[in-house]
Design a protein around this motif. Structure first.
Motif, PDB file in Angstrom:
ATOM      1  N   LEU A 171       0.603  -1.115   0.152  1.00  0.00           N
ATOM      2  CA  LEU A 171       0.005  -0.496   0.162  1.00  0.00           C
ATOM      3  C   LEU A 171       1.086   1.257   0.324  1.00  0.00           C
ATOM      4  O   LEU A 171       0.408   2.116  -0.497  1.00  0.00           O
ATOM      5  CB  LEU A 171      -1.172  -0.078   1.371  1.00  0.00           C
ATOM      6  CG  LEU A 171      -2.333  -1.082   0.959  1.00  0.00           C
ATOM      7  CD1 LEU A 171      -2.779  -0.976   2.837  1.00  0.00           C
ATOM      8  CD2 LEU A 171      -2.769  -0.696   0.180  1.00  0.00           C
ATOM      9  N   ARG A 172       1.844   0.987   0.666  1.00  0.00           N
ATOM     10  CA  ARG A 172       2.907   2.481   0.676  1.00  0.00           C
ATOM     11  C   ARG A 172       3.396   2.263  -0.870  1.00  0.00           C
ATOM     12  O   ARG A 172       3.884   3.422  -0.990  1.00  0.00           O
ATOM     13  CB  ARG A 172       4.040   1.929   1.774  1.00  0.00           C
ATOM     14  CG  ARG A 172       3.185   2.206   2.830  1.00  0.00           C
ATOM     15  CD  ARG A 172       5.145   2.189   4.307  1.00  0.00           C
ATOM     16  NE  ARG A 172       4.191   2.410   5.321  1.00  0.00           N
ATOM     17  CZ  ARG A 172       3.987   1.709   6.951  1.00  0.00           C
ATOM     18  NH1 ARG A 172       4.985   0.320   5.954  1.00  0.00           N
ATOM     19  NH2 ARG A 172       3.647   1.610   7.860  1.00  0.00           N
ATOM     20  N   ARG A 173       3.447   1.615  -1.795  1.00  0.00           N
ATOM     21  CA  ARG A 173       4.054   1.721  -3.005  1.00  0.00           C
ATOM     22  C   ARG A 173       3.984   2.058  -3.954  1.00  0.00           C
ATOM     23  O   ARG A 173       3.892   2.872  -4.831  1.00  0.00           O
ATOM     24  CB  ARG A 173       5.208   0.401  -2.997  1.00  0.00           C
ATOM     25  CG  ARG A 173       6.610   0.084  -2.150  1.00  0.00           C
ATOM     26  CD  ARG A 173       7.269  -0.157  -3.194  1.00  0.00           C
ATOM     27  NE  ARG A 173       7.250  -2.070  -3.069  1.00  0.00           N
ATOM     28  CZ  ARG A 173       7.652  -2.616  -2.297  1.00  0.00           C
ATOM     29  NH1 ARG A 173       6.985  -2.814  -1.770  1.00  0.00           N
ATOM     30  NH2 ARG A 173       6.044  -4.237  -2.694  1.00  0.00           N
ATOM     31  N   LEU A 174       2.464   1.790  -3.632  1.00  0.00           N
ATOM     32  CA  LEU A 174       1.285   1.564  -4.797  1.00  0.00           C
ATOM     33  C   LEU A 174       0.693   3.159  -5.146  1.00  0.00           C
ATOM     34  O   LEU A 174      -0.206   3.463  -2.906  1.00  0.00           O
ATOM     35  CB  LEU A 174       0.693   0.633  -5.287  1.00  0.00           C
ATOM     36  CG  LEU A 174       1.169  -0.873  -5.407  1.00  0.00           C
ATOM     37  CD1 LEU A 174       0.002  -2.109  -5.256  1.00  0.00           C
ATOM     38  CD2 LEU A 174       1.893  -0.864  -6.551  1.00  0.00           C
ATOM     39  N   LEU A 235      -6.409  -1.042   7.784  1.00  0.00           N
ATOM     40  CA  LEU A 235      -5.112  -0.907   8.060  1.00  0.00           C
ATOM     41  C   LEU A 235      -4.580   0.219   7.359  1.00  0.00           C
ATOM     42  O   LEU A 235      -3.883   0.486   8.528  1.00  0.00           O
ATOM     43  CB  LEU A 235      -4.355  -2.026   7.061  1.00  0.00           C
ATOM     44  CG  LEU A 235      -3.927  -3.521   7.422  1.00  0.00           C
ATOM     45  CD1 LEU A 235      -3.178  -4.038   6.736  1.00  0.00           C
ATOM     46  CD2 LEU A 235      -3.463  -3.704   8.169  1.00  0.00           C
ATOM     47  N   GLN A 236      -5.038   0.509   6.744  1.00  0.00           N
ATOM     48  CA  GLN A 236      -4.794   1.977   5.776  1.00  0.00           C
ATOM     49  C   GLN A 236      -5.457   3.451   7.288  1.00  0.00           C
ATOM     50  O   GLN A 236      -3.874   3.978   7.905  1.00  0.00           O
ATOM     51  CB  GLN A 236      -5.189   2.691   4.606  1.00  0.00           C
ATOM     52  CG  GLN A 236      -5.462   2.266   3.772  1.00  0.00           C
ATOM     53  CD  GLN A 236      -5.660   2.884   2.570  1.00  0.00           C
ATOM     54  OE1 GLN A 236      -7.281   2.318   2.540  1.00  0.00           O
ATOM     55  NE2 GLN A 236      -5.222   3.320   1.450  1.00  0.00           N
ATOM     56  N   GLY A 242      -0.522  10.333   7.800  1.00  0.00           N
ATOM     57  CA  GLY A 242       0.987  11.193   6.662  1.00  0.00           C
ATOM     58  C   GLY A 242       1.818   9.717   6.679  1.00  0.00           C
ATOM     59  O   GLY A 242       2.534   9.878   5.450  1.00  0.00           O
ATOM     60  N   ASP A 243       1.425   8.654   7.018  1.00  0.00           N
ATOM     61  CA  ASP A 243       2.064   7.132   6.394  1.00  0.00           C
ATOM     62  C   ASP A 243       1.440   7.522   4.692  1.00  0.00           C
ATOM     63  O   ASP A 243       0.246   6.982   4.667  1.00  0.00           O
ATOM     64  CB  ASP A 243       1.179   6.694   6.908  1.00  0.00           C
ATOM     65  CG  ASP A 243       2.522   4.601   6.851  1.00  0.00           C
ATOM     66  OD1 ASP A 243       2.588   4.431   7.886  1.00  0.00           O
ATOM     67  OD2 ASP A 243       2.178   4.575   5.868  1.00  0.00           O
ATOM     68  N   ALA A 244       2.635   6.551   3.959  1.00  0.00           N
ATOM     69  CA  ALA A 244       2.623   6.653   2.451  1.00  0.00           C
ATOM     70  C   ALA A 244       1.186   5.908   2.126  1.00  0.00           C
ATOM     71  O   ALA A 244       0.579   5.614   1.162  1.00  0.00           O
ATOM     72  CB  ALA A 244       3.673   6.236   1.508  1.00  0.00           C
ATOM     73  N   ALA A 245       1.045   4.550   3.096  1.00  0.00           N
ATOM     74  CA  ALA A 245      -0.267   3.569   3.256  1.00  0.00           C
ATOM     75  C   ALA A 245      -1.540   4.342   2.738  1.00  0.00           C
ATOM     76  O   ALA A 245      -2.756   3.294   2.216  1.00  0.00           O
ATOM     77  CB  ALA A 245       0.027   2.843   3.708  1.00  0.00           C
ATOM     78  N   ARG A 246      -1.529   5.048   3.518  1.00  0.00           N
ATOM     79  CA  ARG A 246      -3.154   5.873   3.514  1.00  0.00           C
ATOM     80  C   ARG A 246      -3.169   6.546   2.324  1.00  0.00           C
ATOM     81  O   ARG A 246      -4.749   6.775   1.972  1.00  0.00           O
ATOM     82  CB  ARG A 246      -3.106   6.541   4.695  1.00  0.00           C
ATOM     83  CG  ARG A 246      -2.756   6.644   5.744  1.00  0.00           C
ATOM     84  CD  ARG A 246      -3.196   7.535   6.355  1.00  0.00           C
ATOM     85  NE  ARG A 246      -3.301   7.521   8.179  1.00  0.00           N
ATOM     86  CZ  ARG A 246      -4.675   8.138   9.287  1.00  0.00           C
ATOM     87  NH1 ARG A 246      -5.013   8.199   8.392  1.00  0.00           N
ATOM     88  NH2 ARG A 246      -4.427   7.352  10.422  1.00  0.00           N
ATOM     89  N   ARG A 247      -2.320   7.016   0.871  1.00  0.00           N
ATOM     90  CA  ARG A 247      -3.047   7.490   0.005  1.00  0.00           C
ATOM     91  C   ARG A 247      -2.989   6.578  -1.244  1.00  0.00           C
ATOM     92  O   ARG A 247      -3.447   6.561  -1.920  1.00  0.00           O
ATOM     93  CB  ARG A 247      -1.960   8.286  -0.158  1.00  0.00           C
ATOM     94  CG  ARG A 247      -1.272   9.901   0.372  1.00  0.00           C
ATOM     95  CD  ARG A 247      -0.239  10.466  -0.290  1.00  0.00           C
ATOM     96  NE  ARG A 247       1.065   9.855  -0.506  1.00  0.00           N
ATOM     97  CZ  ARG A 247       1.807  10.215   0.483  1.00  0.00           C
ATOM     98  NH1 ARG A 247       1.490  11.269   1.868  1.00  0.00           N
ATOM     99  NH2 ARG A 247       3.646   9.768   0.624  1.00  0.00           N
ATOM    100  N   CYS A 248      -2.811   5.598  -0.773  1.00  0.00           N
ATOM    101  CA  CYS A 248      -3.355   4.581  -1.746  1.00  0.00           C
ATOM    102  C   CYS A 248      -5.207   4.113  -2.256  1.00  0.00           C
ATOM    103  O   CYS A 248      -5.317   4.210  -1.209  1.00  0.00           O
ATOM    104  CB  CYS A 248      -2.517   3.097  -1.857  1.00  0.00           C
ATOM    105  SG  CYS A 248      -2.836   1.173  -3.007  1.00  0.00           S
ATOM    106  N   TRP A 249      -5.068   4.318  -3.352  1.00  0.00           N
ATOM    107  CA  TRP A 249      -6.727   4.166  -3.537  1.00  0.00           C
ATOM    108  C   TRP A 249      -6.653   2.674  -3.909  1.00  0.00           C
ATOM    109  O   TRP A 249      -6.492   1.984  -4.690  1.00  0.00           O
ATOM    110  CB  TRP A 249      -6.833   4.784  -5.068  1.00  0.00           C
ATOM    111  CG  TRP A 249      -8.285   4.856  -5.302  1.00  0.00           C
ATOM    112  CD1 TRP A 249      -8.854   5.122  -3.959  1.00  0.00           C
ATOM    113  CD2 TRP A 249      -8.517   5.690  -6.892  1.00  0.00           C
ATOM    114  NE1 TRP A 249     -10.719   5.109  -5.450  1.00  0.00           N
ATOM    115  CE2 TRP A 249     -10.409   6.087  -6.414  1.00  0.00           C
ATOM    116  CE3 TRP A 249      -8.288   5.586  -7.469  1.00  0.00           C
ATOM    117  CZ2 TRP A 249     -10.819   5.926  -7.449  1.00  0.00           C
ATOM    118  CZ3 TRP A 249      -9.199   5.804  -9.059  1.00  0.00           C
ATOM    119  CH2 TRP A 249     -10.207   5.321  -8.913  1.00  0.00           C
TER     120      TRP A 249
END
Ligand SMILES: NC(=O)c1ccc[n+]([C@@H]2O[C@H](COP(=O)([O-])OP(=O)(O)OC[C@H]3O[C@@H](n4cnc5c(N)ncnc54)[C@H](OP(=O)(O)O)[C@@H]3O)[C@@H](O)[C@H]2O)c1
Length: 307
Positions: A171-174, A235-236, A242-249
Protein backbone atom coordinates in the motif's frame (compact mmCIF):
# COMPACT_ATOMS: atom_id res chain seq x y z
CA UNK A 1 -13.88 -23.40 37.99
CA UNK A 2 -10.81 -22.79 40.18
CA UNK A 3 -7.65 -23.66 38.28
CA UNK A 4 -4.78 -25.48 39.98
CA UNK A 5 -1.28 -23.96 39.87
CA UNK A 6 -0.12 -23.33 36.30
CA UNK A 7 1.12 -26.36 34.42
CA UNK A 8 4.79 -26.10 33.30
CA UNK A 9 5.07 -25.49 29.56
CA UNK A 10 7.67 -26.53 27.00
CA UNK A 11 7.30 -24.09 24.10
CA UNK A 12 8.30 -24.92 20.50
CA UNK A 13 8.33 -22.12 17.91
CA UNK A 14 9.18 -19.45 20.49
CA UNK A 15 10.85 -17.38 17.76
CA UNK A 16 7.54 -16.92 15.90
CA UNK A 17 5.41 -13.84 16.74
CA UNK A 18 2.83 -16.09 18.49
CA UNK A 19 5.59 -17.87 20.45
CA UNK A 20 7.01 -14.53 21.47
CA UNK A 21 3.55 -13.34 22.55
CA UNK A 22 3.02 -16.53 24.56
CA UNK A 23 6.37 -16.13 26.34
CA UNK A 24 5.21 -12.66 27.35
CA UNK A 25 1.72 -13.75 28.49
CA UNK A 26 3.22 -16.68 30.42
CA UNK A 27 5.61 -14.38 32.26
CA UNK A 28 6.26 -15.63 35.80
CA UNK A 29 5.10 -19.21 35.20
CA UNK A 30 7.33 -22.25 34.58
CA UNK A 31 8.31 -22.26 30.90
CA UNK A 32 11.12 -23.90 28.91
CA UNK A 33 11.86 -22.94 25.31
CA UNK A 34 12.75 -25.78 22.91
CA UNK A 35 14.11 -24.97 19.46
CA UNK A 36 17.04 -24.40 17.14
CA UNK A 37 17.77 -20.91 18.46
CA UNK A 38 17.94 -19.77 22.09
CA UNK A 39 15.07 -17.51 23.20
CA UNK A 40 15.41 -13.76 22.83
CA UNK A 41 16.01 -11.79 26.04
CA UNK A 42 12.57 -10.79 27.40
CA UNK A 43 11.45 -7.28 26.37
CA UNK A 44 10.29 -6.78 30.00
CA UNK A 45 13.78 -7.52 31.38
CA UNK A 46 15.09 -10.38 33.46
CA UNK A 47 16.66 -13.64 32.32
CA UNK A 48 15.52 -15.50 29.21
CA UNK A 49 13.65 -18.76 29.95
CA UNK A 50 15.66 -22.01 30.15
CA UNK A 51 16.57 -23.37 26.70
CA UNK A 52 16.33 -26.94 25.42
CA UNK A 53 18.25 -27.22 22.09
CA UNK A 54 16.05 -29.20 19.69
CA UNK A 55 15.94 -29.30 15.89
CA UNK A 56 12.59 -30.93 15.10
CA UNK A 57 13.86 -31.98 11.67
CA UNK A 58 16.74 -34.00 13.11
CA UNK A 59 16.39 -37.59 14.21
CA UNK A 60 18.68 -37.11 17.23
CA UNK A 61 17.53 -36.92 20.86
CA UNK A 62 17.14 -33.61 22.64
CA UNK A 63 19.59 -33.34 25.56
CA UNK A 64 16.97 -33.24 28.31
CA UNK A 65 13.42 -34.51 27.89
CA UNK A 66 10.63 -31.93 27.43
CA UNK A 67 8.27 -31.87 30.40
CA UNK A 68 4.85 -30.52 31.40
CA UNK A 69 2.58 -29.51 28.56
CA UNK A 70 3.94 -29.04 25.02
CA UNK A 71 2.79 -26.00 23.04
CA UNK A 72 4.03 -25.76 19.46
CA UNK A 73 3.97 -22.84 17.01
CA UNK A 74 6.50 -24.65 14.81
CA UNK A 75 5.27 -26.08 11.49
CA UNK A 76 3.08 -29.06 12.43
CA UNK A 77 4.69 -31.18 9.67
CA UNK A 78 8.00 -31.02 11.57
CA UNK A 79 6.54 -31.16 15.10
CA UNK A 80 4.26 -34.21 14.55
CA UNK A 81 6.98 -36.57 13.18
CA UNK A 82 9.39 -35.38 15.87
CA UNK A 83 6.90 -36.20 18.66
CA UNK A 84 6.16 -39.61 17.08
CA UNK A 85 9.91 -40.42 16.97
CA UNK A 86 10.52 -39.18 20.49
CA UNK A 87 7.49 -41.09 21.84
CA UNK A 88 8.69 -44.31 20.21
CA UNK A 89 12.11 -43.96 21.87
CA UNK A 90 10.97 -42.54 25.18
CA UNK A 91 7.51 -43.87 26.14
CA UNK A 92 8.03 -43.05 29.83
CA UNK A 93 8.90 -39.41 29.00
CA UNK A 94 5.77 -39.06 26.86
CA UNK A 95 3.55 -40.69 29.47
CA UNK A 96 4.74 -38.05 31.97
CA UNK A 97 3.59 -35.17 29.73
CA UNK A 98 0.35 -33.37 30.59
CA UNK A 99 -0.88 -32.62 27.09
CA UNK A 100 -0.09 -31.18 23.66
CA UNK A 101 -1.33 -28.03 21.95
CA UNK A 102 -0.05 -27.71 18.39
CA UNK A 103 -0.59 -25.12 15.71
CA UNK A 104 -1.77 -26.30 12.29
CA UNK A 105 -3.54 -24.03 9.79
CA UNK A 106 -7.03 -23.30 8.49
CA UNK A 107 -5.51 -23.91 5.03
CA UNK A 108 -6.25 -27.59 5.69
CA UNK A 109 -9.91 -26.56 5.19
CA UNK A 110 -9.76 -23.50 2.92
CA UNK A 111 -7.22 -24.78 0.38
CA UNK A 112 -8.45 -28.36 0.08
CA UNK A 113 -9.97 -27.74 -3.36
CA UNK A 114 -7.02 -25.68 -4.68
CA UNK A 115 -6.14 -26.29 -8.31
CA UNK A 116 -2.38 -25.69 -7.98
CA UNK A 117 0.01 -28.37 -6.82
CA UNK A 118 1.76 -26.24 -4.17
CA UNK A 119 -1.45 -25.67 -2.19
CA UNK A 120 -2.64 -29.25 -2.66
CA UNK A 121 0.72 -30.50 -1.30
CA UNK A 122 0.41 -28.10 1.66
CA UNK A 123 -3.06 -29.45 2.52
CA UNK A 124 -1.77 -33.01 2.31
CA UNK A 125 1.22 -32.24 4.55
CA UNK A 126 -1.03 -30.53 7.13
CA UNK A 127 -3.59 -33.34 7.08
CA UNK A 128 -0.98 -36.10 7.40
CA UNK A 129 0.72 -34.26 10.27
CA UNK A 130 -2.60 -33.72 12.09
CA UNK A 131 -3.41 -37.43 11.72
CA UNK A 132 0.05 -38.47 12.93
CA UNK A 133 -0.15 -36.17 15.96
CA UNK A 134 -3.66 -37.42 16.82
CA UNK A 135 -2.44 -41.02 16.63
CA UNK A 136 0.66 -40.39 18.77
CA UNK A 137 -1.35 -38.61 21.46
CA UNK A 138 -4.14 -41.22 21.45
CA UNK A 139 -1.58 -44.05 21.74
CA UNK A 140 0.00 -42.44 24.79
CA UNK A 141 -3.23 -41.12 26.36
CA UNK A 142 -2.18 -37.49 25.95
CA UNK A 143 -4.87 -34.79 25.78
CA UNK A 144 -4.48 -32.90 22.49
CA UNK A 145 -5.75 -29.70 20.91
CA UNK A 146 -4.87 -28.77 17.33
CA UNK A 147 -5.33 -25.05 16.68
CA UNK A 148 -6.02 -24.28 13.02
CA UNK A 149 -5.72 -20.49 12.82
CA UNK A 150 -6.42 -18.40 9.77
CA UNK A 151 -4.20 -15.43 8.76
CA UNK A 152 -1.94 -14.53 11.75
CA UNK A 153 -0.82 -10.91 11.95
CA UNK A 154 0.77 -8.45 14.34
CA UNK A 155 3.94 -7.85 16.27
CA UNK A 156 5.16 -9.32 19.57
CA UNK A 157 8.42 -7.98 20.98
CA UNK A 158 10.83 -7.67 18.03
CA UNK A 159 8.98 -10.28 15.88
CA UNK A 160 6.28 -9.48 13.35
CA UNK A 161 4.11 -11.17 10.72
CA UNK A 162 5.08 -11.48 7.07
CA UNK A 163 1.62 -11.22 5.51
CA UNK A 164 -0.40 -8.12 6.48
CA UNK A 165 2.87 -6.24 7.02
CA UNK A 166 3.79 -7.02 3.38
CA UNK A 167 0.36 -5.85 2.23
CA UNK A 168 0.89 -2.62 4.12
CA UNK A 169 4.29 -2.20 2.44
CA UNK A 170 2.54 -2.71 -0.91
CA UNK A 171 0.00 0.00 0.00
CA UNK A 172 2.93 2.32 0.71
CA UNK A 173 4.39 1.72 -2.76
CA UNK A 174 1.29 1.66 -4.99
CA UNK A 175 -0.87 4.66 -5.92
CA UNK A 176 -3.80 2.32 -6.65
CA UNK A 177 -4.74 -1.28 -5.78
CA UNK A 178 -7.55 -3.07 -7.67
CA UNK A 179 -9.63 -5.38 -5.44
CA UNK A 180 -12.69 -7.59 -5.78
CA UNK A 181 -15.59 -5.32 -4.79
CA UNK A 182 -17.64 -8.03 -3.08
CA UNK A 183 -16.91 -11.06 -0.95
CA UNK A 184 -13.43 -11.95 0.20
CA UNK A 185 -14.36 -12.27 3.87
CA UNK A 186 -11.39 -12.52 6.24
CA UNK A 187 -11.05 -13.13 9.98
CA UNK A 188 -7.41 -12.28 10.79
CA UNK A 189 -6.13 -13.22 14.23
CA UNK A 190 -3.47 -11.23 16.10
CA UNK A 191 -0.51 -13.31 17.33
CA UNK A 192 -1.32 -12.24 20.90
CA UNK A 193 -4.90 -13.54 20.55
CA UNK A 194 -3.61 -16.89 19.27
CA UNK A 195 -1.10 -17.09 22.12
CA UNK A 196 -3.82 -16.23 24.67
CA UNK A 197 -6.04 -19.04 23.34
CA UNK A 198 -3.15 -21.54 23.54
CA UNK A 199 -2.40 -20.52 27.12
CA UNK A 200 -6.09 -20.60 28.09
CA UNK A 201 -6.40 -24.15 26.74
CA UNK A 202 -3.10 -25.17 28.37
CA UNK A 203 -4.54 -24.31 31.77
CA UNK A 204 -7.65 -26.39 31.16
CA UNK A 205 -6.39 -29.30 29.05
CA UNK A 206 -5.06 -31.57 31.83
CA UNK A 207 -8.43 -31.16 33.65
CA UNK A 208 -10.62 -31.50 30.58
CA UNK A 209 -9.01 -34.70 29.32
CA UNK A 210 -10.24 -35.70 25.88
CA UNK A 211 -13.92 -36.35 26.57
CA UNK A 212 -16.27 -36.52 23.59
CA UNK A 213 -17.53 -32.95 24.22
CA UNK A 214 -14.05 -31.53 23.65
CA UNK A 215 -13.22 -30.82 19.99
CA UNK A 216 -9.61 -31.75 19.29
CA UNK A 217 -9.43 -29.71 16.08
CA UNK A 218 -10.17 -26.03 16.58
CA UNK A 219 -10.41 -23.76 13.51
CA UNK A 220 -9.66 -20.33 14.93
CA UNK A 221 -9.94 -16.71 13.83
CA UNK A 222 -9.97 -13.17 15.16
CA UNK A 223 -13.06 -11.44 16.53
CA UNK A 224 -13.90 -9.39 13.43
CA UNK A 225 -15.05 -10.73 10.07
CA UNK A 226 -14.58 -8.21 7.28
CA UNK A 227 -14.18 -8.06 3.50
CA UNK A 228 -10.70 -7.97 1.98
CA UNK A 229 -11.27 -4.33 0.96
CA UNK A 230 -12.50 -3.38 4.46
CA UNK A 231 -9.48 -5.14 6.01
CA UNK A 232 -7.11 -3.03 3.89
CA UNK A 233 -9.06 0.15 4.66
CA UNK A 234 -8.76 -0.57 8.40
CA UNK A 235 -5.03 -1.19 7.95
CA UNK A 236 -4.73 2.19 6.24
CA UNK A 237 -6.62 3.88 9.07
CA UNK A 238 -4.37 2.21 11.65
CA UNK A 239 -1.24 3.80 10.16
CA UNK A 240 0.16 7.11 11.40
CA UNK A 241 -1.30 10.25 9.79
CA UNK A 242 0.93 11.04 6.79
CA UNK A 243 1.95 7.38 6.26
CA UNK A 244 2.21 6.66 2.51
CA UNK A 245 -0.06 3.59 2.94
CA UNK A 246 -3.00 5.94 3.51
CA UNK A 247 -2.65 7.47 0.06
CA UNK A 248 -3.11 4.22 -1.91
CA UNK A 249 -6.49 4.23 -3.64
CA UNK A 250 -8.37 0.95 -3.12
CA UNK A 251 -10.28 0.39 -6.35
CA UNK A 252 -13.17 -2.03 -5.72
CA UNK A 253 -14.04 -3.78 -9.01
CA UNK A 254 -16.97 -6.01 -9.98
CA UNK A 255 -15.79 -9.60 -9.36
CA UNK A 256 -15.95 -10.61 -13.08
CA UNK A 257 -13.86 -7.63 -14.18
CA UNK A 258 -11.33 -8.36 -11.41
CA UNK A 259 -11.01 -11.97 -12.59
CA UNK A 260 -10.54 -10.92 -16.24
CA UNK A 261 -7.78 -8.48 -15.26
CA UNK A 262 -6.04 -11.19 -13.20
CA UNK A 263 -6.30 -13.82 -15.97
CA UNK A 264 -2.90 -13.08 -17.66
CA UNK A 265 -1.20 -14.18 -14.40
CA UNK A 266 -2.35 -17.71 -15.20
CA UNK A 267 0.22 -17.88 -18.01
CA UNK A 268 3.17 -16.95 -15.79
CA UNK A 269 2.26 -18.22 -12.30
CA UNK A 270 -0.86 -20.31 -11.68
CA UNK A 271 -0.07 -20.13 -7.93
CA UNK A 272 -0.10 -16.31 -7.94
CA UNK A 273 -3.26 -16.34 -10.10
CA UNK A 274 -5.01 -18.55 -7.58
CA UNK A 275 -3.75 -16.43 -4.69
CA UNK A 276 -5.19 -13.32 -6.39
CA UNK A 277 -8.51 -15.10 -7.06
CA UNK A 278 -8.59 -16.18 -3.41
CA UNK A 279 -8.77 -12.49 -2.48
CA UNK A 280 -12.44 -12.74 -3.49
CA UNK A 281 -13.09 -16.02 -1.66
CA UNK A 282 -14.63 -16.06 1.82
CA UNK A 283 -12.05 -17.45 4.27
CA UNK A 284 -13.91 -16.85 7.51
CA UNK A 285 -16.46 -18.49 9.80
CA UNK A 286 -13.91 -19.82 12.31
CA UNK A 287 -14.36 -19.75 16.11
CA UNK A 288 -13.50 -16.21 17.22
CA UNK A 289 -10.75 -16.03 19.85
CA UNK A 290 -12.86 -14.00 22.29
CA UNK A 291 -15.49 -16.77 22.50
CA UNK A 292 -12.87 -19.20 23.83
CA UNK A 293 -11.30 -16.62 26.11
CA UNK A 294 -14.69 -15.44 27.47
CA UNK A 295 -13.79 -11.78 26.85
CA UNK A 296 -15.36 -8.94 24.86
CA UNK A 297 -14.47 -9.04 21.13
CA UNK A 298 -11.46 -7.01 19.98
CA UNK A 299 -11.99 -5.11 16.70
CA UNK A 300 -9.51 -5.49 13.83
CA UNK A 301 -6.70 -4.51 13.84
CA UNK A 302 -5.51 -5.47 17.30
CA UNK A 303 -2.29 -3.60 18.09
CA UNK A 304 0.66 -3.68 17.90
CA UNK A 305 1.18 -4.06 14.17
CA UNK A 306 4.52 -4.35 12.39
CA UNK A 307 5.66 -0.71 12.01
N1 LIG B 1 1.57 -17.01 9.35
C1 LIG B 1 0.29 -17.33 9.18
O1 LIG B 1 -0.53 -16.52 8.69
C2 LIG B 1 -0.20 -18.69 9.58
C3 LIG B 1 -1.52 -19.04 9.26
C4 LIG B 1 -2.01 -20.26 9.71
C5 LIG B 1 -1.22 -21.10 10.47
N2 LIG B 1 0.08 -20.77 10.72
C6 LIG B 1 0.88 -21.66 11.60
O2 LIG B 1 1.10 -20.95 12.81
C7 LIG B 1 2.38 -21.25 13.36
C8 LIG B 1 3.22 -19.97 13.47
O3 LIG B 1 3.31 -19.42 12.18
P1 LIG B 1 4.31 -18.21 11.85
O4 LIG B 1 4.18 -17.94 10.38
O5 LIG B 1 4.08 -17.12 12.82
O6 LIG B 1 5.69 -18.94 12.16
P2 LIG B 1 7.18 -18.54 11.76
O7 LIG B 1 7.39 -17.09 12.01
O8 LIG B 1 7.47 -19.11 10.41
O9 LIG B 1 7.99 -19.37 12.88
C9 LIG B 1 8.07 -20.77 12.85
C10 LIG B 1 8.67 -21.23 14.17
O10 LIG B 1 8.94 -22.64 14.09
C11 LIG B 1 10.30 -22.87 14.44
N3 LIG B 1 10.84 -23.99 13.68
C12 LIG B 1 10.76 -24.16 12.34
N4 LIG B 1 11.42 -25.29 11.99
C13 LIG B 1 11.95 -25.81 13.15
C14 LIG B 1 12.75 -26.96 13.43
N5 LIG B 1 13.17 -27.79 12.48
N6 LIG B 1 13.10 -27.19 14.73
C15 LIG B 1 12.70 -26.33 15.71
N7 LIG B 1 11.94 -25.24 15.49
C16 LIG B 1 11.58 -24.98 14.22
C17 LIG B 1 11.01 -21.58 14.06
O11 LIG B 1 12.22 -21.53 14.80
P3 LIG B 1 13.63 -20.97 14.20
O12 LIG B 1 13.82 -19.69 14.92
O13 LIG B 1 14.63 -22.01 14.57
O14 LIG B 1 13.45 -20.82 12.71
C18 LIG B 1 9.99 -20.54 14.49
O15 LIG B 1 10.05 -20.30 15.88
C19 LIG B 1 2.99 -22.30 12.42
O16 LIG B 1 2.63 -23.57 12.91
C20 LIG B 1 2.25 -22.04 11.09
O17 LIG B 1 2.20 -23.22 10.28
C21 LIG B 1 0.62 -19.58 10.29
Amino acid sequence: MALPSPVPITLFGATSPSGQALSELARGRPLVVAGRRPPLPPAWGGDPPPFLPCDLAQAGETGEAPTGLLISFAPIWTFAPWLARWAARNPAGVAALQGVIACSSSSVITKRFAANRYDRDLVQRLRQAEEQLTLTCATHGLPLRILAPTLIYGQAGPLGDRNLSQLRRLLRRLPLLPLPGQGGLRQPIHCRQLAAVALHLADRLPLAGDGPSQPVHLPLGGDDTLSYAAMLRRLQTATEPGDAARRCWLLALPPRLFQVLAAPLLLFSPKTFEAVLRMGADLAGFTPAHRILGRPPEPFPVLPLVP
